[in-house]
Design an enzyme around this catalytic site. Structure first.
Site, PDB file in Angstrom:
ATOM      1  N   CYS A  41      -9.790 -18.651   7.516  1.00 50.67           N
ATOM      2  CA  CYS A  41      -9.991 -18.099   9.037  1.00 50.67           C
ATOM      3  C   CYS A  41     -11.279 -16.962   8.551  1.00 50.67           C
ATOM      4  CB  CYS A  41      -8.684 -17.600   9.422  1.00 50.67           C
ATOM      5  SG  CYS A  41      -8.943 -16.275  10.766  1.00 50.67           S
ATOM      6  N   CYS A  44      -9.972 -13.611  10.169  1.00 46.38           N
ATOM      7  CA  CYS A  44      -9.157 -12.901   9.305  1.00 46.38           C
ATOM      8  C   CYS A  44      -9.981 -12.276   7.926  1.00 46.38           C
ATOM      9  CB  CYS A  44      -8.033 -13.860   8.723  1.00 46.38           C
ATOM     10  SG  CYS A  44      -7.353 -14.693  10.023  1.00 46.38           S
TER      11      CYS A  44
END
Length: 125
Positions: A41, A44
């Site tokens: 991600c 993230c």
């Protein structure tokens, strides 16, 4: 990896593997910020430096956990997207940010709302 069980906030985020690790981490820190993330991600990954700054600049324990390693975390903490940041006070979730990338000031604002004594008085990170 097992949770860090120190009673003070660390200077960097602690990586947790399971719900048991998270429970142990929360049991040893009265105020904690936890990022729920997934590998790969990019949002993230972009939050990682923010978490490092928050861990260094505040008296808040910071951890990261991938709910894919323990799917019970998804339901237990209502993780619907990543990254999701959850602020815990005395082991209970009190607030969350699940709006994609968030900067240091937004995270500090969240902490100030629930634990103002944990953020430096000058208000900067």
């Amino acid at each position: 990896m097992a949770a860090d069980t120190s009673t003070t906030a660390d200077d960097r985020p602690v990586d947790l593997d399971t719900g048991d690790d998270l429970d142990a981490f929360l049991a040893t820190h009265d105020v904690a910020l936890v990022e729920f993330y997934t590998k790969g991600c990019t949002l993230c990954q972009s939050v990682e430096p923010v978490l490092g700054t928050v861990a260094t600049a505040t008296d808040v324990a910071v951890a990261t956990v991938n709910p894919r390693t323990d799917l019970s975390l998804v339901e237990a903490y209502g993780v619907r997207s990543v990254p999701t940041l959850v602020l815990f006070v005395d082991g209970a979730p009190v607030d969350r940010l699940a709006e994609g990338f968030v900067g240091v000031e937004r995270v500090l604002e969240l902490i100030r709302t629930h634990a103002p004594e944990r953020v430096p008085e000058d208000g900067t990170a």
